[in-house]
Design a protein around this motif. Sequence first.
Motif, PDB file in Angstrom:
ATOM      1  N   THR A 199       0.636  -1.163  -0.180  1.00  0.00           N
ATOM      2  CA  THR A 199       0.152  -0.259  -0.049  1.00  0.00           C
ATOM      3  C   THR A 199       0.451   1.407  -0.258  1.00  0.00           C
ATOM      4  N   MET A 200       0.813   2.392  -1.128  1.00  0.00           N
ATOM      5  CA  MET A 200       1.280   3.578  -0.637  1.00  0.00           C
ATOM      6  C   MET A 200       1.144   4.332   0.968  1.00  0.00           C
ATOM      7  N   ASN A 201       2.115   5.129   1.177  1.00  0.00           N
ATOM      8  CA  ASN A 201       2.042   5.922   2.396  1.00  0.00           C
ATOM      9  C   ASN A 201       1.312   7.024   2.399  1.00  0.00           C
ATOM     10  N   SER A 202       1.905   8.163   1.176  1.00  0.00           N
ATOM     11  CA  SER A 202       1.574   9.385   0.888  1.00  0.00           C
ATOM     12  C   SER A 202      -0.143   9.220   1.634  1.00  0.00           C
ATOM     13  N   SER A 203      -1.412   8.652   1.274  1.00  0.00           N
ATOM     14  CA  SER A 203      -2.250   9.285   1.438  1.00  0.00           C
ATOM     15  C   SER A 203      -2.216   8.795   3.322  1.00  0.00           C
ATOM     16  N   TYR A 204      -1.551   8.214   3.700  1.00  0.00           N
ATOM     17  CA  TYR A 204      -1.605   7.882   5.636  1.00  0.00           C
ATOM     18  C   TYR A 204      -1.227   9.632   5.770  1.00  0.00           C
ATOM     19  N   LEU A 205       0.267   9.228   5.294  1.00  0.00           N
ATOM     20  CA  LEU A 205       0.808  11.069   5.365  1.00  0.00           C
ATOM     21  C   LEU A 205       0.036  12.461   5.585  1.00  0.00           C
ATOM     22  N   LEU A 206      -0.958  12.070   4.357  1.00  0.00           N
ATOM     23  CA  LEU A 206      -1.548  12.654   4.352  1.00  0.00           C
ATOM     24  C   LEU A 206      -2.949  13.260   5.277  1.00  0.00           C
ATOM     25  N   ILE A 207      -3.591  11.828   6.144  1.00  0.00           N
ATOM     26  CA  ILE A 207      -3.976  11.982   7.220  1.00  0.00           C
ATOM     27  C   ILE A 207      -4.186  12.520   8.566  1.00  0.00           C
ATOM     28  N   PHE A 208      -2.708  11.836   8.551  1.00  0.00           N
ATOM     29  CA  PHE A 208      -1.557  12.347   9.988  1.00  0.00           C
ATOM     30  C   PHE A 208      -1.224  13.620   9.576  1.00  0.00           C
ATOM     31  N   ALA A 209      -1.295  14.709   9.535  1.00  0.00           N
ATOM     32  CA  ALA A 209      -0.314  15.951   8.742  1.00  0.00           C
ATOM     33  C   ALA A 209      -1.712  16.925   9.613  1.00  0.00           C
ATOM     34  N   LEU A 242       5.202  21.572   5.712  1.00  0.00           N
ATOM     35  CA  LEU A 242       6.866  21.238   5.219  1.00  0.00           C
ATOM     36  C   LEU A 242       7.217  19.642   5.772  1.00  0.00           C
ATOM     37  N   ALA A 243       7.001  19.473   6.461  1.00  0.00           N
ATOM     38  CA  ALA A 243       7.416  18.331   8.092  1.00  0.00           C
ATOM     39  C   ALA A 243       6.924  16.875   7.091  1.00  0.00           C
ATOM     40  N   THR A 244       5.719  17.350   6.872  1.00  0.00           N
ATOM     41  CA  THR A 244       5.063  16.153   6.143  1.00  0.00           C
ATOM     42  C   THR A 244       5.483  16.218   4.757  1.00  0.00           C
ATOM     43  N   LEU A 245       5.943  16.807   3.912  1.00  0.00           N
ATOM     44  CA  LEU A 245       6.393  17.231   2.676  1.00  0.00           C
ATOM     45  C   LEU A 245       8.017  16.066   2.997  1.00  0.00           C
ATOM     46  N   VAL A 246       8.563  16.837   3.903  1.00  0.00           N
ATOM     47  CA  VAL A 246       9.891  16.194   3.677  1.00  0.00           C
ATOM     48  C   VAL A 246      10.139  14.432   4.187  1.00  0.00           C
ATOM     49  N   ALA A 247       8.970  14.223   4.883  1.00  0.00           N
ATOM     50  CA  ALA A 247       9.058  12.671   5.189  1.00  0.00           C
ATOM     51  C   ALA A 247       8.011  11.871   3.675  1.00  0.00           C
ATOM     52  N   MET A 248       7.684  12.081   3.391  1.00  0.00           N
ATOM     53  CA  MET A 248       6.803  11.319   1.906  1.00  0.00           C
ATOM     54  C   MET A 248       8.572  11.416   1.442  1.00  0.00           C
ATOM     55  N   MET A 249       9.554  12.698   0.624  1.00  0.00           N
ATOM     56  CA  MET A 249      10.974  12.314   0.111  1.00  0.00           C
ATOM     57  C   MET A 249      11.958  11.432   0.865  1.00  0.00           C
TER      58      MET A 249
END
Length: 481
Positions: free
Chosen positions: A170-180, A394-401
């Motif tokens: 599963t892709m984690n990007s959507s979960y990063l956004l939910i947490f953010a 910004l912290a979420t963008l770094v976590a995605m990268m």
Amino acid sequence: MKSNFLHVFNYTMKKQQDNFSLEKVEAIQEFDDDGQARRTGTWMSASAHIITAVVGSGVLSLTWCLAQLGWVFGTFLLVVFAVISWYTCILLTNCYRYPHPVTGTTRNYNYMQAVKTNLGGRQYILCAIAQYETLIGVSIGYTITSSISMGAIKRSSCFHKYGHDEGCHTMNSSYLLIFACIELVLSQIPNFHKLSFLSIIATIMSFVYSSIGMGLSIAKIAGGEHPKTSIGMPPRDDMSSKDRLWNIFCATGDIAFAYGFASILFEIQDTLKSSPPENKVMKTATTIGISASTSFYMLCGLLGYAAFGNNAPGNYLTGFGFYEPFWLVDIANLCIVIHLLGAYQVVIQPFFAFVENLSRQRWPESRFVNKEYIIGCFRFNLFRLFWRSAYVTLATLVAMMFPFFNAFLALIGSMTFWPLTVYFPIEMYIVQAKIPKNSFWWFWLRALSLVCLVVSTLAAAGSIRGLVMSVQTSKLFLSES
């Protein structure tokens, strides 16, 4: 008649004076000796803050750490880092008040202020870099961990439905956004003093998921599986001696990260009531917090290593050494997410406060920066709303990268353990206690600092190498569990 009137008049005036005196005393009692609102924190709330900050995502990697280090050296490092952290944090509690830890009237509200008071301007700048690098890095690490745990909930249900041989990626990007999105709301909590309830919930969650992990490990061991473990450092047929050495350094950094809360110690101590003395209460809270955390670390790490052996996953609740009962694994990962929602605020509030205090000093007349609006029981400030929202984004963008769990935690731990947990506490204690140069205690403290510097440097080298290798094999913004 006149006498009765005067008697009633005098009695009324006396009552009014008494009422005025009581109101004045009550008004005074609403504030502490520094003019701020009276602090109400206790050893219990301080212990909850410490456990929330310490028992975070670091506990999830300890099984992997022992798989790199073996029973003896892994256990030894867990104990050594715990003792060092406890000892230096005890020294640090005495630096909250200046010049005397109990009777001193000047308070140091944060780590940087304590360093500036005791060591001067240059050290203050170095401390600012180390402290806020730590807080920012930990908040990003918590974002990564929470997204992995959310993804693990979906994968666990998939494995239960389709079997363990399915990829169920599963892709984690959507979960990063939910947490953010949730953190965007929680970040509007105005200051550290309002976090007690959130910390208590987070502490409970940390105990729940750690207990589930221990229970699943015991069940796996009781099931008759006996994976290969090692007394000393495990031999590795699947990697070179060089790669094995780098992994050992990285594991050391992970363990260092697991004990890092010194950077927010003063913010926690600043929530305590002034009687009994804050340093005494904080020493009690520190002892309780680190003892509880170390007990869970030892149990989780050792039981996890016994269950998985030398092939332990990097995160023992999301690496799927455990598949069943799937609902219990889901509960554990949900508890991780709830815990990290609170822990994120505990670690990042000091950085929020630093930027906002700096802005108020720079623009004291700005309504955008200083004006507080009240809607019902909620208070908000436009600058706080925009600035904190921008930070979370910004912290979420770094976590995605850079979504690399073990290497990222090791890098944060190795680069910040020595300056914040060892160097500055020791240097401030030497100044405050007026320890003579070249005395026994002076040599002992300096030797401890030097040894920790060497260990931190080696751990940083291993984590940087691991991070570089992970970046080379990943795709930007395409993190997958």
